[in-house]
Design a protein around this motif. Structure first.
Motif, PDB file in Angstrom:
ATOM      1  N   ARG A  40      88.510 -13.968   7.121  1.00 51.51           N
ATOM      2  CA  ARG A  40      88.743 -15.182   6.376  1.00 51.51           C
ATOM      3  C   ARG A  40      87.657 -16.200   6.724  1.00 51.51           C
ATOM      4  NH1 ARG A  40      94.823 -16.847   6.373  1.00 51.51           N
ATOM      5  NH2 ARG A  40      94.436 -17.114   8.606  1.00 51.51           N
ATOM      6  N   GLU A  41      87.176 -16.930   5.718  1.00 50.32           N
ATOM      7  CA  GLU A  41      86.116 -17.903   5.959  1.00 50.32           C
ATOM      8  C   GLU A  41      86.467 -19.248   5.327  1.00 50.32           C
ATOM      9  OE1 GLU A  41      82.342 -17.070   4.118  1.00 50.32           O
ATOM     10  OE2 GLU A  41      83.265 -16.371   2.260  1.00 50.32           O
ATOM     11  N   PHE A  42      85.905 -20.269   5.913  1.00 48.53           N
ATOM     12  CA  PHE A  42      86.115 -21.637   5.469  1.00 48.53           C
ATOM     13  C   PHE A  42      85.341 -21.899   4.182  1.00 48.53           C
ATOM     14  CE2 PHE A  42      86.898 -26.055   5.710  1.00 48.53           C
ATOM     15  CZ  PHE A  42      85.698 -26.762   5.600  1.00 48.53           C
ATOM     16  N   VAL A  43      85.980 -22.609   3.252  1.00 46.06           N
ATOM     17  CA  VAL A  43      85.334 -22.985   1.999  1.00 46.06           C
ATOM     18  C   VAL A  43      85.027 -24.480   2.002  1.00 46.06           C
ATOM     19  CG1 VAL A  43      85.602 -23.166  -0.498  1.00 46.06           C
ATOM     20  CG2 VAL A  43      86.413 -21.118   0.707  1.00 46.06           C
ATOM     21  N   GLY A  44      86.068 -25.290   2.175  1.00 53.09           N
ATOM     22  CA  GLY A  44      85.905 -26.737   2.166  1.00 53.09           C
ATOM     23  C   GLY A  44      87.195 -27.416   2.569  1.00 53.09           C
ATOM     24  N   ALA A  45      87.127 -28.702   2.843  1.00 53.07           N
ATOM     25  CA  ALA A  45      88.302 -29.441   3.271  1.00 53.07           C
ATOM     26  C   ALA A  45      88.204 -30.887   2.811  1.00 53.07           C
ATOM     27  CB  ALA A  45      88.465 -29.378   4.791  1.00 53.07           C
ATOM     28  N   ILE A  46      89.348 -31.533   2.769  1.00 49.76           N
ATOM     29  CA  ILE A  46      89.405 -32.917   2.309  1.00 49.76           C
ATOM     30  C   ILE A  46      90.371 -33.695   3.184  1.00 49.76           C
ATOM     31  CG2 ILE A  46      91.233 -32.441   0.623  1.00 49.76           C
ATOM     32  CD1 ILE A  46      89.701 -34.406  -1.280  1.00 49.76           C
ATOM     33  N   SER A  47      90.014 -34.956   3.418  1.00 47.07           N
ATOM     34  CA  SER A  47      90.880 -35.814   4.222  1.00 47.07           C
ATOM     35  C   SER A  47      92.148 -36.182   3.451  1.00 47.07           C
ATOM     36  CB  SER A  47      90.129 -37.084   4.626  1.00 47.07           C
ATOM     37  OG  SER A  47      89.751 -37.815   3.461  1.00 47.07           O
ATOM     38  N   TRP A  48      93.102 -36.745   4.161  1.00 48.32           N
ATOM     39  CA  TRP A  48      94.400 -37.017   3.546  1.00 48.32           C
ATOM     40  C   TRP A  48      94.300 -38.006   2.391  1.00 48.32           C
ATOM     41  CZ3 TRP A  48      96.568 -41.829   3.181  1.00 48.32           C
ATOM     42  CH2 TRP A  48      95.969 -42.845   3.953  1.00 48.32           C
ATOM     43  N   ASN A  49      93.311 -38.914   2.456  1.00 41.71           N
ATOM     44  CA  ASN A  49      93.178 -39.907   1.385  1.00 41.71           C
ATOM     45  C   ASN A  49      92.059 -39.576   0.409  1.00 41.71           C
ATOM     46  OD1 ASN A  49      90.986 -40.382   2.978  1.00 41.71           O
ATOM     47  ND2 ASN A  49      91.480 -42.518   3.437  1.00 41.71           N
ATOM     48  N   GLY A  50      91.394 -38.452   0.626  1.00 43.84           N
ATOM     49  CA  GLY A  50      90.331 -38.048  -0.283  1.00 43.84           C
ATOM     50  C   GLY A  50      88.981 -38.687  -0.017  1.00 43.84           C
ATOM     51  N   ASP A  51      88.881 -39.502   1.020  1.00 41.74           N
ATOM     52  CA  ASP A  51      87.631 -40.210   1.279  1.00 41.74           C
ATOM     53  C   ASP A  51      86.543 -39.316   1.847  1.00 41.74           C
ATOM     54  OD1 ASP A  51      88.841 -43.543   2.236  1.00 41.74           O
ATOM     55  OD2 ASP A  51      88.656 -42.519   0.300  1.00 41.74           O
ATOM     56  N   SER A  52      86.945 -38.240   2.498  1.00 37.39           N
ATOM     57  CA  SER A  52      85.964 -37.374   3.150  1.00 37.39           C
ATOM     58  C   SER A  52      86.176 -35.924   2.736  1.00 37.39           C
ATOM     59  CB  SER A  52      86.101 -37.474   4.672  1.00 37.39           C
ATOM     60  OG  SER A  52      85.845 -38.788   5.114  1.00 37.39           O
ATOM     61  N   THR A  53      85.079 -35.250   2.502  1.00 33.39           N
ATOM     62  CA  THR A  53      85.110 -33.818   2.211  1.00 33.39           C
ATOM     63  C   THR A  53      84.041 -33.111   3.030  1.00 33.39           C
ATOM     64  OG1 THR A  53      83.654 -34.160   0.306  1.00 33.39           O
ATOM     65  CG2 THR A  53      86.014 -34.018  -0.144  1.00 33.39           C
ATOM     66  N   TYR A  54      84.307 -31.880   3.361  1.00 37.23           N
ATOM     67  CA  TYR A  54      83.370 -31.055   4.106  1.00 37.23           C
ATOM     68  C   TYR A  54      83.350 -29.666   3.475  1.00 37.23           C
ATOM     69  CZ  TYR A  54      83.484 -34.736   7.584  1.00 37.23           C
ATOM     70  OH  TYR A  54      83.380 -35.947   8.217  1.00 37.23           O
ATOM     71  N   TYR A  55      82.179 -29.034   3.534  1.00 42.91           N
ATOM     72  CA  TYR A  55      82.030 -27.733   2.908  1.00 42.91           C
ATOM     73  C   TYR A  55      81.259 -26.795   3.825  1.00 42.91           C
ATOM     74  CZ  TYR A  55      83.254 -30.346  -1.279  1.00 42.91           C
ATOM     75  OH  TYR A  55      83.899 -31.143  -2.196  1.00 42.91           O
ATOM     76  N   ALA A  56      81.571 -25.524   3.658  1.00 40.29           N
ATOM     77  CA  ALA A  56      80.719 -24.518   4.268  1.00 40.29           C
ATOM     78  C   ALA A  56      79.366 -24.578   3.554  1.00 40.29           C
ATOM     79  CB  ALA A  56      81.346 -23.136   4.113  1.00 40.29           C
ATOM     80  N   ASP A  57      78.314 -24.319   4.289  1.00 37.13           N
ATOM     81  CA  ASP A  57      76.969 -24.436   3.717  1.00 37.13           C
ATOM     82  C   ASP A  57      76.816 -23.591   2.453  1.00 37.13           C
ATOM     83  OD1 ASP A  57      75.205 -24.723   6.900  1.00 37.13           O
ATOM     84  OD2 ASP A  57      76.207 -26.220   5.650  1.00 37.13           O
ATOM     85  N   ALA A  58      77.421 -22.418   2.458  1.00 35.59           N
ATOM     86  CA  ALA A  58      77.254 -21.507   1.322  1.00 35.59           C
ATOM     87  C   ALA A  58      77.958 -22.004   0.069  1.00 35.59           C
ATOM     88  CB  ALA A  58      77.771 -20.123   1.697  1.00 35.59           C
ATOM     89  N   MET A  59      78.873 -22.956   0.225  1.00 32.68           N
ATOM     90  CA  MET A  59      79.654 -23.446  -0.917  1.00 32.68           C
ATOM     91  C   MET A  59      79.121 -24.755  -1.474  1.00 32.68           C
ATOM     92  SD  MET A  59      81.642 -20.955  -0.359  1.00 32.68           S
ATOM     93  CE  MET A  59      82.233 -20.003   1.052  1.00 32.68           C
TER      94      MET A  59
END
Length: 120
Positions: A40-59
């Motif tokens: 299993r690999e990480f794709v992306g994530a978002i903070s509870w209020n939507g202000d911050s997002t993070y992504y795996a480099d490949a995505m």
């Protein structure tokens, strides 16, 4: 915490698909995927209020995580899909301060997954 991922299906290469994750409450949400025979690999994530997002480099650049807290729903917009994007996609809730790390061990609650198949 209850999670329900949906929106998977069959799409041709180059196409787009939007996955939804219905979550009870507003939490840090991550998307992960697991292809056949792979970890299993990480794709992306978002903070509870939507202000911050993070992504795996490949995505980065192809995938976008967003949320609508009024609907208790987090989305994963996937564009320019490729056959190697074929996987079961999961959404998960993190209660950890390092929710943005992409480490699946920071995620405590998991949905059942939705299958995305990209044909060539």
């Amino acid at each position: 915490v209850q999670l329900q991922a949906s929106g998977g299906g069959l799409v041709q290469a180059g196409g787009s698909l939007r996955l939804s994750c219905a979550a009870s409450g507003n939490h840090y949400i991550g998307w992960f995927r697991q292809a056949p025979g792979k970890e299993r690999e990480f794709v992306g994530a978002i903070s509870w209020n939507g202000d911050s997002t993070y992504y795996a480099d490949a995505m980065k650049g192809r995938f976008t995580v967003s949320r609508d807290n009024a609907k208790n729903t987090v989305y994963l917009q996937m564009n320019s899909l490729r056959p190697d994007d074929t996987a079961v996609y999961y959404c998960a809730v993190s209660l950890s301060a390092t929710w943005y790390s992409g480490n699946e061990y920071d995620y405590k609650f998991w949905g059942q997954g939705t299958l995305v198949t990209v044909s060539s």
